[in-house]
Design an enzyme around this catalytic site. Structure first.
Site, short mmCIF file in Angstrom:
data_model
loop_
_atom_site.label_atom_id
_atom_site.label_comp_id
_atom_site.label_asym_id
_atom_site.label_seq_id
_atom_site.Cartn_x
_atom_site.Cartn_y
_atom_site.Cartn_z
CD GLU A 173 73.02 122.94 74.11
OE1 GLU A 173 73.32 121.83 74.57
OE2 GLU A 173 72.36 123.10 73.09
CB CYS B 243 69.18 122.44 69.38
SG CYS B 243 68.05 122.54 67.97
CD GLU C 35 69.99 116.79 63.24
OE1 GLU C 35 70.57 117.86 63.53
OE2 GLU C 35 70.00 116.31 62.10
P1 NAD Z 1 69.62 114.62 76.59
O1 NAD Z 1 70.76 114.27 75.70
O2 NAD Z 1 69.84 114.62 78.05
O3 NAD Z 1 68.41 113.61 76.34
C1 NAD Z 1 67.84 113.45 75.05
C2 NAD Z 1 67.26 112.07 74.95
O4 NAD Z 1 68.31 111.12 74.97
C3 NAD Z 1 66.34 111.69 76.10
O5 NAD Z 1 65.27 110.92 75.59
C4 NAD Z 1 67.24 110.86 77.00
O6 NAD Z 1 66.55 109.95 77.82
C5 NAD Z 1 68.09 110.15 75.97
N1 NAD Z 1 69.39 109.68 76.41
C6 NAD Z 1 70.22 110.26 77.32
N2 NAD Z 1 71.34 109.53 77.42
C7 NAD Z 1 71.23 108.48 76.57
C8 NAD Z 1 72.05 107.37 76.23
N3 NAD Z 1 73.25 107.20 76.81
N4 NAD Z 1 71.62 106.48 75.31
C9 NAD Z 1 70.42 106.66 74.71
N5 NAD Z 1 69.58 107.67 75.00
C10 NAD Z 1 69.99 108.59 75.91
O7 NAD Z 1 69.06 116.00 76.05
P2 NAD Z 1 67.84 116.85 76.61
O8 NAD Z 1 68.27 117.51 77.87
O9 NAD Z 1 66.59 116.03 76.61
O10 NAD Z 1 67.67 117.95 75.44
C11 NAD Z 1 68.47 119.04 75.33
C12 NAD Z 1 69.60 118.78 74.36
O11 NAD Z 1 69.07 118.42 73.10
C13 NAD Z 1 70.41 120.05 74.11
O12 NAD Z 1 71.79 119.73 74.08
C14 NAD Z 1 69.92 120.50 72.73
O13 NAD Z 1 70.83 121.31 72.03
C15 NAD Z 1 69.68 119.20 72.07
N6 NAD Z 1 68.76 119.36 70.92
C16 NAD Z 1 69.28 119.35 69.66
C17 NAD Z 1 68.45 119.56 68.55
C18 NAD Z 1 69.02 119.57 67.14
O14 NAD Z 1 68.24 119.56 66.19
N7 NAD Z 1 70.33 119.61 66.96
C19 NAD Z 1 67.08 119.78 68.75
C20 NAD Z 1 66.58 119.79 70.06
C21 NAD Z 1 67.44 119.57 71.13
#
Ligand code: NAD
Length: 487
Positions: free
Chosen positions: A390, A293, A259
């Protein structure tokens, strides 16, 4: 009783939660409260060995409890007890989450936590109703499709709605008979730890939910690449989703639900109920200060109503009052970090430099912490990062159109397709445009989720693969086996 609290009074469950026990660990990543910028804790980083212990605990819990093989009604009942216990502890959970995240404590109790309990019940109820089928074959055989749990699901969640996102992952995975190792965001890990503790207190087998704290690079990579993690369920940015796909491809093949990010449009036609549209549009960037998101940040408005609609939106945006997340009266959230607020500001400044105007906002707010004023950018260049990227902040851009085809062209994003909004009183047009929009969710004459958890959520294009919520999320946590018996 007021939910307001003193942030210094909260005990943090800081450590990894493995096999039903909280294992203290050295804090490595400095954490600051978004509401006032005060440093208050440090998040540990689980290395491959800790992740391995968590996965082993999950496997052992599945084996000793037979969670995936018991009468499904037992899983239903256990998950109902878990949901009840979440509700009973809503205040503690809300305080832990409000302390480190952007979610105000009042909204957490009334919204995020109440909905999470409801969604766990929603998925629990699927456990003894969904699945397996006898299929038509010739009379010399008997054909079945059996569906079964995967085993250990590796889940990773973002910081923007930490408890809700944990619920979206845990509900379907557990109902479907799996164990979970979950890694919350390193910025907001504590409420997820408490959630896992509540599961054990409610009688779920210890080790069924394990929580490892850490960053993406070390902990996330170890989790998604672990040989005994049979399925990955991720919510976060598109960039991290790509990194996870690459890691899974490098370490072995496994199914993934991703997601990811979005840059969702909201199209307003001149015949729309403008007051209702203005409320929904402003609401979509005021909620969590646009850190959602699905935030509908690209406004696409029929030229003849631009003045009326923008003034109704501006009135609402100017009403936002910053407040600390531990005050029960707060409704407007800070950005998650100084870094994130700096990024929001840089994108707005770049848009201004290329000719856009801030009809309102465009500045930090006069409050400690990382508050950014709700912003409406007009006269934006279509190629500006304010329109294409975004932002994950309270920033709306406004573009205008004179024909339906122009509106659709503006609405289409080259890479994202998470959600879209549409405001019109013309039902035929609404259905025509709904079909034409490339998005995993389309909201017509509203812009928000409801509590109809049967509606799946997920993205088109690079906004994701697979769905959370709905039957789809349950089935994504089961795998099917075709059985043919010669009679
Ligand atoms: P992020 O991708 O930086 O981090 C999300 C999670 O992934 C964190 O726990 C982080 O530690 C982990 N992570 C980062 N890199 C990784 C890797 N290489 N391998 C495994 N895990 C990794 O996102 P964020 O800043 O925490 O959240 C914001 C983002 O989340 C936005 O892009 C938003 O649109 C998205 N989001 C999407 C939905 C949806 O339902 N589509 C819902 C909520 C948030």
């Amino acid at each position: 009783m007021s939910l307001s609290f003193d942030p210094a009074s909260i005990d943090l469950p800081n450590g990894h939660f493995i096999g039903g026990r909280l294992l203290p660990a050295e804090g490595r990543i400095a954490m600051h409260r978004p509401s006032d910028g005060v440093a208050y804790a440090a998040c540990p980083i689980a290395d491959a060995e800790v992740v391995d212990a968590a996965v082993a605990a999950a496997k052992a819990a599945l084996k000793t409890s037979n969670w995936g093989g018991v009468r499904p009604r037992e899983r239903v009942n256990a998950l109902h007890r878990f949901a009840n216990h979440i509700e009973a502890n809503a205040e503690t959970l809300a305080k832990l989450e409000a302390l480190s995240s952007t979610r105000p404590v009042g909204q957490l109790v009334a919204g995020d936590i109440a909905v999470t309990a409801e969604q766990i019940r929603f998925f629990a109820e699927m456990a003894d109703k969904e699945g397996s089928a006898v299929v038509p074959t010739d009379e010399a055989s008997f054909g079945m499709i059996l569906d079964e749990p995967y085993g250990v699901v590796g889940a990773i969640t973002p910081w923007n709605f930490p408890l809700s996102m944990a619920g979206w992952k845990l509900g379907p995975a557990l109902a479907a008979g799996n164990a979970v190792v979950i890694k919350p965001s390193e910025m907001t890990p504590f409420s997820t730890i408490r959630l896992a503790q509540l599961a054990v207190e409610a009688g779920l087998p210890a080790g069924l939910i394990n929580v490892v704290l850490g960053d993406g690079q070390t902990t996330g990579t170890a989790l998604t690449g672990h040989a005994d993690v049979a399925k990955v369920s991720f919510t976060g940015s598109t960039a991290a989703g790509s990194a996870i796909m690459a890691n899974v491809a490098r370490t072995g093949i496994k199914p993934m639900t991703l997601e990811l990010g979005g840059k969702s449009p909201q199209i307003v036609f001149a015949d729309a109920d403008l007051d209702k549209a203005a409320g929904a549009i402003a609401g979509s960037v005021l909620a969590n200060a646009g850190q959602a998101c699905v935030a509908g940040t690209r406004l696409i408005v029929e030229e003849s109503v631009v003045a009326a609609l923008s003034s109704a939106i501006i009135d609402r945006l100017r009403n936002a009052r910053p407040g600390v997340t531990w005050d029960a009266a707060t409704t407007y959230s800070p950005a998650i970090s100084a870094l994130q607020r700096g990024r929001i500001s840089a994108i707005v400044e770049a848009a201004r430099a290329s000719g856009a105007t801030c009809a309102t906002g465009g500045s930090f707010m006069d409050h400690p912490g990382y508050f950014y004023a709700p912003t409406l950018l007009t006269g934006v260049d279509a190629a500006s990062p304010a329109v294409t990227e975004e932002i994950f902040g309270p920033v709306l851009t406004m573009q205008t159109f004179t024909s339906e085809s122009e509106a659709l062209e503006l609405a289409s994003h080259p890479t994202y397709g998470l959600a879209a909004g549409l405001f019109t009183r013309d039902l035929t047009r609404a259905l025509r445009i709904t079909r034409a929009l490339e998005a995993g969710t389309v909201w017509v004459n509203r812009y928000s989720r409801s509590r109809d958890h049967i509606l799946p959520t997920g993205g088109y294009k690079r906004s994701g693969i697979g769905k959370d919520l709905g039957r789809e999320a349950y089935h994504a946590n089961r795998r099917s086996k075709s059985v043919l018996i010669g009679l």
